[in-house]
Design a protein around this motif. Structure first.
Motif, short mmCIF file in Angstrom:
data_model
loop_
_atom_site.label_atom_id
_atom_site.label_comp_id
_atom_site.label_asym_id
_atom_site.label_seq_id
_atom_site.Cartn_x
_atom_site.Cartn_y
_atom_site.Cartn_z
N LEU A 168 -10.53 5.16 5.82
CA LEU A 168 -9.28 5.82 6.21
C LEU A 168 -8.25 5.84 5.08
CD1 LEU A 168 -7.47 7.18 8.30
CD2 LEU A 168 -6.89 4.89 9.17
N PRO A 169 -7.92 4.71 4.43
CA PRO A 169 -6.91 4.81 3.36
C PRO A 169 -7.36 5.65 2.17
CG PRO A 169 -7.79 2.56 3.52
CD PRO A 169 -8.29 3.31 4.71
N ASP B 3 -1.63 0.69 13.78
CA ASP B 3 -1.98 1.22 12.46
C ASP B 3 -2.86 0.19 11.76
OD1 ASP B 3 -2.16 2.28 9.95
OD2 ASP B 3 -0.06 1.95 9.43
N LYS C 180 -5.73 -0.68 8.92
CA LYS C 180 -6.43 -0.27 7.70
C LYS C 180 -7.07 -1.51 7.07
CE LYS C 180 -3.51 3.70 6.48
NZ LYS C 180 -2.52 3.60 7.56
N TYR D 215 0.83 -1.20 0.00
CA TYR D 215 0.00 0.00 0.00
C TYR D 215 0.87 1.25 0.00
CZ TYR D 215 -2.75 3.79 2.12
OH TYR D 215 -3.33 4.99 2.39
N ASN E 94 -10.75 -0.88 -2.66
CA ASN E 94 -11.66 0.04 -1.97
C ASN E 94 -12.55 0.80 -2.95
OD1 ASN E 94 -9.74 -0.81 -0.03
ND2 ASN E 94 -10.25 0.93 1.26
N ARG F 108 1.83 -4.70 4.20
CA ARG F 108 0.87 -4.79 5.30
C ARG F 108 0.44 -6.23 5.46
NH1 ARG F 108 -0.60 0.02 7.23
NH2 ARG F 108 -2.38 -0.93 8.28
N ALA G 193 0.45 5.46 0.37
CA ALA G 193 -0.37 6.65 0.60
C ALA G 193 0.28 7.86 -0.07
CB ALA G 193 -0.53 6.91 2.09
N GLU H 145 -6.68 9.11 3.39
CA GLU H 145 -5.24 9.29 3.56
C GLU H 145 -4.56 9.54 2.21
OE1 GLU H 145 -2.40 7.02 6.52
OE2 GLU H 145 -2.64 5.85 4.67
N PHE I 76 -8.67 -3.12 3.50
CA PHE I 76 -8.70 -2.99 2.05
C PHE I 76 -9.72 -3.97 1.49
CE2 PHE I 76 -4.58 -1.58 3.50
CZ PHE I 76 -4.48 -0.34 2.89
N HIS J 196 -14.92 2.86 9.29
CA HIS J 196 -13.81 3.77 9.57
C HIS J 196 -12.53 3.30 8.90
CE1 HIS J 196 -10.30 5.13 11.88
NE2 HIS J 196 -11.00 6.21 12.20
N ASP J 197 -12.22 2.03 9.06
CA ASP J 197 -10.92 1.53 8.59
C ASP J 197 -10.89 1.28 7.09
OD1 ASP J 197 -10.12 1.67 11.21
OD2 ASP J 197 -10.55 -0.42 11.66
#
Length: 895
Positions: A408-409, A368, A370, A281, A383, A290, A283, A412, A372, A404-405
Motif C-alpha cells: 500500500l505505501p 489507517d 501500513k 512517513y 520497503n 506513525r 506520501a 500510495e 514498513f 496488502h499493507d
C-alpha cells in the motif's frame, strides 16, 4: 548435522540439531531494531559469547547465571564472574531457540521465545520477546537449591557507548517489576549502524516468591548474586554513560530446593525495545508520525507489559501449536527443509513495523494501517521491492494482509504528484526509519521492479480474493505494464535485483513478461473489455521462448546455449497458474539442473551462474518450488545445498543474501533478511487462485450500504421497538466502554485478539458467502486451516497444556481443540463511513443530554410529527450503530 529424534503419534518429525551445527543462533528477533543473535564459534552457545546485533558489530549485553547449591555458573554471556556451564543440546523451531544446559548436577532448559501471531496485528506488533527457564532435572536424583539471575546493559539502547543514559525501576504492587532505560537525549529517527538511538529498553518479570532486583555496576550486581544468590532491591541513581561502570538492570529468583517430584513454574523474563513513533512517513504531502499498531489497544506501557507477561502461558501454547503445525508440513518435504523454515521464520516478521497513524492512538479500531519493512542485513532501504517479492510466498502463506499493507505505501507514494518517474521505484527511500520515498532516476532497475510490482499486485488479489489494490491503483499498474510491453523482451541496459547487467537476460525478461500477463489478468478480473495486455503477454512469451529456450534448458543469456542459471522467475508463472510455461519446459529445465547437481553432491549451492561462483539462497529455494514432481532429487539438492550453508558452524552468517557458492562464505549481507521468506514458496504452492472481489476494496470502490429508513418509519410500532432495542444496546455498550476506559482493557475482547485477520487458506472471499457456499468454491484441502493454526486455542483462555516440551526426545503433546472456524473479516471503511465515525467519536465516551432524553422518550420533541421524530431518531441511531460497528470490528480487511 541433523538429529531426527522420533516420530510422534501425529507423525511429526522433530527438527533439532547438535550444539555445533549452527554458526549463529537467533535469540530476540522481533523488530528491525530488536534483532539479537549469539555466535556459536566455540560450539557451546549461548555461553562464553555476548549476544550481538545481527550485524555482529555491536554487543547487546544479556547475561544470565544459575546457582546450584551455592555454586554459580554462567550460561549466557561472558562476564567471567562464575564458571561456565555446558550446553548439552540445542533446538530451533520457528518461534524458539532452546538450549539444554548442564550446571553441576543440574540440567535445565533455557528458551528464547519470540511469539509469531500472523492473524493478530496487536500482539504481532508488540516489540517484546520472552526468555524463560524451566525443565530442571538433577543427574543424581537428589534435591538441590537453585537461584537464577539475569541482566541487560545500556548497549541495547545505543550503538554509541558514550551515550548518556537515564533509567528507573517500576515495582508494581500486584503483578510485576520492570526496569526501563533510555538515552538522556534520544536522537529521534536516527539509525546508527542498524541500532536505534531513540528507543527505551524494558526488562520485566512477574512477581513471585524469592524475587529480588537491583540496578548498578555490572561487577557489583553480578558478584553479589554469585556470592549471595540474591540482590538488594536498590536503585543506582547515578545516571551516566553506557560504558561508565557499565550499569546493568538485574533480576534474581530464589527457587529454593528442587526435588525430583517438584518442578517450579517457569521463570520468565520479558525483553522489549520500544520506539514511539516508529517511522516518519511521507506520501508526498508532508511527513506523518506513525506508531505501533498495538497502541490502538493499550493506554500505556504498563498495560502492554502486564498483558504480555500475563499472557505468557497462553502465548506458549499458541507458539507450540504454531511450531508443531508448521514443522509438520515442512518435515513432509524434508528434515533439511524443516530446518531452514525454523531458522528464517522469525526474521521475516522481525523485518517489519506494523503501524497506524499517530491520531489513531487509543482504544479504537485503527483506520489507517501500513507496514514498513527495513532491508535487514543489507541497507536502510524502506520497503525494498525485490525483498518483498522474495518474501511474498511467506506473506501470503501466513496472512495476505501483510502483503496488502506492505504494498500500500509503495502504491500510495508512486501515485502522488511527488513521484516523477514513469516506472516503478525500487523502494521508499534509503533512510529508514525516515521514509520519504525514492524519486531518484532508477530506470536501469525499471524492468525488475515494474515486473515485481505487477506480479505482486496480481498475486495478492489472486491468492486472497481482495481486489482493492488492483482496483484503486489500476492506472498506475497500466503505466508500468505499458513500460514492460516496450522494454521487457530485450532488457538491454537493464540491471536485475542481483546486480546482473548483461544484455539478453532471459530471467529478467521473463519477469517483465509475467508483469504484462499480470496486467492482463487484472483487467480481466476487473471486467474490463481491454485485452491488449493479455494478448501482448502471449505474443511476448512466444518470442521469449524462441530466444531463450533450447532443446536442453533455458539459456541465461539469449543466443548463448552454454549459459544457464536458476530461473527463479518461473515461480510466479507456475504459482499464479498463468499457463505461459508448459510442463515440457519445466521438465527439461529440471533435467538440466539434475545434470549439474547429481544426488549426493555436497556443494553449498547449485550455482546460479557457474562462471561467477555466487549463490543466492532465497532464489535457490524459490526455484525449488517449481521443480516438477518427477524430479524430486533436484528439489532436494537445492534444499540440501542451502541447508548446508545455514547449519554449518564454520559459517559466520547463516543464509546471507548472497554467498560464495564454492565456500559458503557470505559475500553480500549478513543474517536476518526477510528475503529468505522465499523458502516458503514450496509450501505456498498449495495456495490456489480464488475469485477476486472488488467489493473488498478499501477505498473508493466500496459501496456504502444504507439502512432503509422509509420502511422502518412505515411501521410505527416496529419503529418504537427498534428504537428501544437499539437504545438499550447503546446504553449497555457505552456503560461497558466507560468501564473499560476507566478500569482498563477488557482482555477477553475478541477484537483485541483478531484486529486484522485474513488467512487465504480458509477465509471466505465474499461477505455474502456463507461458509457452506464458500466450500463449494474451493477444495477441501484449501478450506482447511493452515497446519500451524490447527487446534489454536482462543487467546487468553486457559492453556490446554501449559507444559511445553523442549525436546522431541521427551515427547510432545499435540493439542486437540476444535479447529478454528472460517473467519469472515469485516469490510474496510469507505470514505463516507470514516467521516461518520469521526463525527460520532466525540459522542462515544458520553452521550449528549439531547441524545439521552431522546433515547429515553422518543416522542418528546415538541412541534414535530411523530414520523419526522422517528426518522430523526433512526438517523441518529443509524449513525451510532455505524460507529459501534466500526469500533468493534477490525479495520481494513477482506471478506
Amino acid at each position: 548435522m541433523l538429529i531426527l529424534y522420533f516420530f510422534l503419534s501425529f507423525g511429526l518429525l522433530a527438527y533439532a540439531q547438535s550444539p555445533g551445527s549452527l554458526g549463529d543462533f537467533p535469540l530476540a528477533v522481533k523488530t528491525p531494531y530488536l534483532h539479537a543473535w549469539v555466535r556459536n564459534a566455540n560450539g557451546n552457545a549461548p555461553q562464553q559469547e555476548w549476544p550481538q546485533l545481527f550485524t555482529q558489530e555491536h554487543i547487546l549485553a544479556w547475561n544470565a547465571m544459575i546457582r546450584v547449591d551455592g555454586q554459580p555458573y554462567q550460561w549466557l554471556g561472558n562476564s567471567n564472574i562464575a564458571n561456565f556451564s555446558t550446553t548439552t543440546s540445542s533446538e530451533i523451531t520457528p518461534t524458539s531457540t532452546i538450549f539444554t544446559i548442564q550446571a553441576g548436577p543440574m540440567k535445565f532448559k533455557a528458551t528464547f521465545f519470540t511469539p509469531i501471531e500472523p492473524n493478530d496485528y496487536t500482539r504481532q506488533s508488540i516489540p517484546f520477546t520472552y526468555l524463560f527457564v524451566d525443565g530442571f532435572v538433577a543427574d543424581d536424583g537428589n534435591p538441590h537449591t537453585i537461584q537464577l539471575y539475569s541482566d541487560i546493559s545500556g548497549e541495547w539502547i545505543s550503538h554509541d557507548l558514550s551515550t548518556q543514559m537515564k533509567w528507573d525501576t517500576q515495582d508494581s504492587p500486584d503483578n510485576m517489576v520492570y526496569h526501563h532505560l533510555e538515552p538522556r537525549d534520544p536522537k529521534s529517527m536516527i539509525d546508527n549502524a542498524d541500532s536505534a538511538e531513540d528507543a527505551t529498553a524494558y526488562y520485566a518479570t512477574p512477581k513471585r516468591p524469592g524475587l529480588t532486583w537491583q540496578t548498578g555496576a555490572d561487577t557489583d550486581c553480578r558478584t553479589r548474586f554469585a556470592q549471595n544468590g540474591s540482590l538488594t532491591n536498590a536503585k543506582d541513581t547515578e545516571f551516566r554513560p553506557v560504558n561508565s561502570k557499565w550499569p546493568v538492570f538485574t533480576f534474581a529468583i530464589d527457587l529454593g530446593s528442587i526435588t525430583p517430584t517438584t518442578q517450579p513454574d517457569p521463570v520468565v523474563w520479558a525483553l522489549g525495545l520500544v520506539r514511539d513513533p516508529l517511522v516518519n512517513y511521507s506520501a508526498g504531502s508532508g511527513f506523518q508520525s506513525r506508531i505501533g499498531y498495538y497502541w490502538s489497544a493499550y493506554r500505556g506501557i504498563d498495560d502492554v507489559i502486564s498483558d504480555f507477561l500475563g499472557d505468557f502461558a497462553n502465548a506458549r501454547v499458541r507458539g507450540q501449536t504454531f511450531d508443531d503445525g508448521l514443522l509438520k508440513e515442512a518435515s513432509a518435504i524434508s528434515p533439511e527443509y524443516a530446518g531452514i523454515i525454523s531458522l528464517v521464520t522469525r526474521q521475516i516478521f522481525a523485518s517489519m513495523d506494523i503501524t497506524i497513524a499517530d491520531d489513531d492512538r487509543g482504544r479504537k479500531s485503527p483506520s489507517d494501517v501500513k507496514i514498513f519493512m527495513k532491508d535487514i542485513s543489507v541497507s536502510k532501504r524502506a520497503n525494498p521491492v525485490e525483498v518483498i517479492y522474495a518474501a511474498l510466498p511467506a506473506l501470503l502463506y501466513f496472512n495476505a494482509s501483510f502483503a496488502h499493507d506492505l504494498l500500500l505505501p509503495l502504491f500510495e507514494f508512486q501515485s502522488s504528484s511527488s513521484y516523477p518517474n514513469g516506472y516503478a521505484s525500487p523502494d521508499l527511500g534509503s533512510g529508514y526509519p525516515t521514509i520519504g520515498g525514492n524519486t531518484s532516476a532508477t530506470e536501469e532497475l525499471a524492468i525488475e521492479h515494474c515486473g515485481n510490482m505487477l506480479i505482486m499486485a496480481y498475486a495478492h488479489a489472486a491468492k486472497s480474493g481482495d481486489g482493492s489494490l488492483i482496483s484503486i491503483y489500476h492506472p498506475l499498474l497500466q503505466k508500468w505494464a505499458a513500460y514492460l510491453v516496450q522494454y521487457s523482451l530485450h532488457p538491454n541496459n537493464a540491471v536485475s535485483a542481483d546486480g546482473i547487467s548483461y544484455p539478453g537476460m532471459s530471467n529478467l525478461a521473463l519477469k517483465g513478461i509475467l508483469g504484462v500477463h499480470s496486467m492482463g489478468k487484472i483487467d480481466e478480473q476487473l471486467n474490463l473489455s481491454n485485452t491488449t495486455f493479455k494478448d501482448k503477454a502471449n505474443e511476448l512469451i512466444q518470442s521469449w521462448k524462441q530466444f531463450a529456450v533450447t532443446d536442453t534448458h533455458i539459456q541465461a543469456e539469449y543466443g548463448k546455449p552454454g549459459t544457464w542459471g536458476l530461473m527463479y522467475n518461473l515461480f510466479p508463472a507456475v504459482w499464479l497458474e498463468t499457463g505461459l510455461i508448459d510442463d515440457e519446459i519445466l521438465n527439461r529445465e529440471a533435467q538440466f539442473y539434475l545434470s549439474k547437481a547429481p544426488p549426493g553432491d555436497q556443494s553449498y549451492s547449485l550455482d546460479d551462474n557457474a562462471g561467477r561462483d555466487i549463490a543466492h539462497p532465497h532464489w535457490s529455494l524459490m526455484t525449488a518450488a517449481v521443480i516438477p514432481s518427477g524430479f524430486r532429487p533436484v528439489r532436494d539438492a537445492l534444499i540440501q545445498s542451502t541447508h548446508l550453508q545455514a547449519y554449518n558452524v564454520s559459517q559466520k552468517f547463516p543464509l546471507p543474501m548472497r554467498y560464495t557458492a564454492s565456500t559458503g562464505v557470505a559475500s553480500f549481507g549478513t543474517t536476518g533478511s526477510a528475503a529468505q521468506g522465499a523458502a516458503f514458496g514450496i509450501l505456498a504452492m498449495n495456495l490456489k487462485n480464488v475469485e477476486i472481489s472488488r467489493s473488498n476494496s478499501g477505498g473508493s470502490g466500496n459501496v456504502e450500504k444504507r439502512t432503509p429508513i422509509g420502511a422502518i418509519v412505515g411501521g410505527v410500532i416496529g419503529g418504537i421497538a427498534f428504537v428501544l432495542i437499539v437504545a438499550t444496546a447503546i446504553f449497555f455498550w457505552r456503560r461497558r466502554r466507560v468501564h473499560r476506559l476507566r478500569g482498563g482493557i477488557d482482555l477477553h475482547d475478541e477484537h483485541h485478539a483478531k484486529p486484522h485477520p485474513f488467512v487465504t487458506q480458509y477465509a471466505p472471499v465474499n461477505n455474502n458467502d456463507s461458509a457452506f457456499q464458500f466450500s463449494q468454491q474451493r477444495s477441501d484441502a484449501s478450506l482447511s486451516p493452515p497446519p500451524w493454526q490447527e487446534s489454536l486455542p482462543e487467546p487468553f483462555s486457559e492453556p490446554q497444556n501449559s507444559e511445553r516440551p523442549h525436546s522431541y526426545t521427551s515427547g510432545r503433546n499435540h493439542l486437540s481443540a476444535t479447529p478454528t472456524l472460517p473467519i469472515t473479516a469485516p469490510q474496510p471503511l469507505s470514505t463516507k463511513q470514516r467521516e461518520i465515525l469521526r463525527q460520532n467519536q466525540s459522542h462515544q465516551s458520553q452521550p449528549s443530554e439531547s441524545a439521552v432524553s431522546t433515547l429515553t422518550n422518543p416522542w418528546s420533541a415538541a412541534g414535530s410529527g411523530r414520523e419526522d421524530v422517528l426518522r430523526a431518531e433512526v438517523d441518529e441511531l443509524r449513525r451510532e450503530m455505524e460507529a459501534i460497528r466500526n469500533i468493534a470490528q477490525p479495520p481494513p480487511s477482506y471478506q
